[in-house]
Write a protein that holds these residues in place. Structure first.
Motif, PDB file in Angstrom:
ATOM      1  N   PRO A  13       0.893  -1.136   0.047  1.00 49.35           N
ATOM      2  CA  PRO A  13      -0.167   0.068   0.002  1.00 49.35           C
ATOM      3  C   PRO A  13       0.890   1.328   0.052  1.00 49.35           C
ATOM      4  O   PRO A  13       0.534   2.304  -0.646  1.00 49.35           O
ATOM      5  CB  PRO A  13      -0.792   0.012   1.270  1.00 49.35           C
ATOM      6  N   MET A  14       2.072   1.323   0.515  1.00 45.38           N
ATOM      7  CA  MET A  14       2.939   2.129   0.425  1.00 45.38           C
ATOM      8  C   MET A  14       3.213   2.669  -0.829  1.00 45.38           C
ATOM      9  O   MET A  14       3.426   3.759  -1.300  1.00 45.38           O
ATOM     10  CB  MET A  14       4.058   2.391   1.427  1.00 45.38           C
ATOM     11  N   ALA A  17       0.591   4.306  -2.695  1.00 44.15           N
ATOM     12  CA  ALA A  17       0.466   5.768  -2.365  1.00 44.15           C
ATOM     13  C   ALA A  17       1.377   6.680  -2.996  1.00 44.15           C
ATOM     14  O   ALA A  17       0.944   7.678  -3.341  1.00 44.15           O
ATOM     15  CB  ALA A  17       0.584   5.661  -0.575  1.00 44.15           C
ATOM     16  N   ALA A  21       0.681   9.682  -5.792  1.00 44.98           N
ATOM     17  CA  ALA A  21       0.947  11.089  -5.553  1.00 44.98           C
ATOM     18  C   ALA A  21       1.966  11.357  -6.975  1.00 44.98           C
ATOM     19  O   ALA A  21       2.164  12.627  -6.774  1.00 44.98           O
ATOM     20  CB  ALA A  21       1.640  11.030  -4.111  1.00 44.98           C
ATOM     21  N   GLU A 118      -3.185   1.659   3.609  1.00 45.84           N
ATOM     22  CA  GLU A 118      -4.172   1.446   2.646  1.00 45.84           C
ATOM     23  C   GLU A 118      -4.737   2.860   2.381  1.00 45.84           C
ATOM     24  O   GLU A 118      -5.111   3.442   1.268  1.00 45.84           O
ATOM     25  CB  GLU A 118      -5.315   0.547   2.872  1.00 45.84           C
ATOM     26  N   GLN A 119      -4.932   3.783   3.594  1.00 49.07           N
ATOM     27  CA  GLN A 119      -5.530   5.081   3.737  1.00 49.07           C
ATOM     28  C   GLN A 119      -4.466   5.954   3.582  1.00 49.07           C
ATOM     29  O   GLN A 119      -4.890   7.387   3.430  1.00 49.07           O
ATOM     30  CB  GLN A 119      -6.521   5.163   4.761  1.00 49.07           C
ATOM     31  N   ALA A 120      -3.222   5.886   3.272  1.00 41.17           N
ATOM     32  CA  ALA A 120      -2.264   6.801   3.277  1.00 41.17           C
ATOM     33  C   ALA A 120      -2.272   7.617   4.473  1.00 41.17           C
ATOM     34  O   ALA A 120      -1.892   8.748   4.364  1.00 41.17           O
ATOM     35  CB  ALA A 120      -2.095   7.647   2.023  1.00 41.17           C
ATOM     36  N   SER A 121      -2.348   7.061   5.537  1.00 40.83           N
ATOM     37  CA  SER A 121      -2.666   8.016   6.903  1.00 40.83           C
ATOM     38  C   SER A 121      -1.586   7.450   7.993  1.00 40.83           C
ATOM     39  O   SER A 121      -1.931   7.466   9.208  1.00 40.83           O
ATOM     40  CB  SER A 121      -4.095   7.720   7.399  1.00 40.83           C
ATOM     41  N   ALA A 142       3.071  11.822   0.975  1.00 39.09           N
ATOM     42  CA  ALA A 142       2.339  10.734   0.308  1.00 39.09           C
ATOM     43  C   ALA A 142       1.725   9.545   0.984  1.00 39.09           C
ATOM     44  O   ALA A 142       0.755   9.158   0.451  1.00 39.09           O
ATOM     45  CB  ALA A 142       3.237  10.363  -0.965  1.00 39.09           C
ATOM     46  N   MET A 143       2.379   9.072   2.029  1.00 43.92           N
ATOM     47  CA  MET A 143       2.027   7.840   2.705  1.00 43.92           C
ATOM     48  C   MET A 143       1.433   8.144   4.003  1.00 43.92           C
ATOM     49  O   MET A 143       0.974   6.981   4.585  1.00 43.92           O
ATOM     50  CB  MET A 143       3.254   7.182   2.819  1.00 43.92           C
TER      51      MET A 143
END
Length: 261
Positions: A13-14, A17, A21, A118-121, A142-143
């Motif tokens: 996921p990273m 992300a 971006a 997965e939510q880039a949070s 971005a991540m």
């Protein structure tokens, strides 16, 4: 080109992300994984690699990525290595003497579990020179959503293993409390709602329905197994006169977890 080494539950996921971006990011993994532009071919990564982000499981895999079979630390155009795996702070600090001084080193372990990736949070704990962190900040933006600059190279990892020691404690005790509640006939959902607004509130209980490993038992390949490993990393960096009985008890409790249906 940015290379993400280790495209599993977090690294995959990273990678996505970073690509979303607009970064020229490619992944590497020893296995075939279902993420775009993730290869098993070492030369494809090494020839273009400028920034390496490592998200592999442990020290052994980090050694393979940096100095072993992949040997990405010797990539001809490499200028920056970002360590996102959770490792012993002692090991991380030792990398300064093993990597070319022409390569910037940043330690950036993260927290938030797969759902945050997965939510880039994600929350990043950062260690390195301020100018190096400033230059890399667009990648972290971005991540992730939360960024904690903890000091020089290695201090991000020191902070992370202490954070994960608390996470392991919360995991062990929350699971025990839920098991006892089930035996007593308490409704799990109602109890979790109570904990959310009461003195027992913690990240694991608050996210119990969304954290992907919340009901897992111990397995060397899953996140519970990683927590056991992370406690080892914290123990490796403990003060020489520290009482280790409580963290070792937490580790034993995590290791003994069974799947919760």
């Amino acid at each position: 080109m940015i290379g993400v080494a280790g495209c599993g539950r977090m690294g995959g996921p990273m990678l996505v992300a970073l690509q979303a971006a607009g970064f020229n990011a490619q992944g590497y993994d020893v296995r075939q994984v279902p993420y775009p532009r993730c290869t098993t071919d070492i030369p494809t990564i090494r020839s273009k690699l400028e920034t390496l982000i490592t998200v592999v499981r442990d020290i052994a895999q980090t050694e393979e990525v940096l100095f072993g079979a992949q040997n990405f630390s010797q990539a001809p155009n490499l200028r920056r290595i970002i360590i996102c795996s959770t490792l012993s702070p002692r090991y991380v600090k030792s990398l300064s003497a093993r990597v070319s001084p022409a390569v910037c080193l940043i330690d950036a372990p993260m927290s938030g579990a797969q759902i945050a990736a997965e939510q880039a949070s994600l929350s990043f704990m950062l260690g390195g020179d301020a100018s190096d962190l400033d230059a890399a900040q667009p990648l972290f933006d971005a991540m992730g959503k939360h960024f904690h600059r903890m000091g020089s190279f290695g201090m991000g990892m020191q902070a992370k293993v202490l954070n994960n020691l608390l996470a392991a404690s919360n995991t062990a005790m929350t699971r025990l409390v839920l098991d006892w509640a089930e035996t007593a006939g308490l409704d799990e959902g109602k109890l979790l709602g109570l904990i959310e607004t009461s003195s027992g509130q913690n990240w694991f209980a608050s996210g119990f329905e969304t954290i992907e490993f919340s009901r897992d038992g111990m397995d060397a390949e899953n996140t519970i197994g990683i927590l056991v490993k992370d406690v080892d990393s914290a123990l490796d960096a403990a003060p020489s006169d520290a009482d280790l009985s409580l963290p070792k008890s937490v580790q034993a409790a995590i290791r003994a977890l069974k799947p919760k249906i």
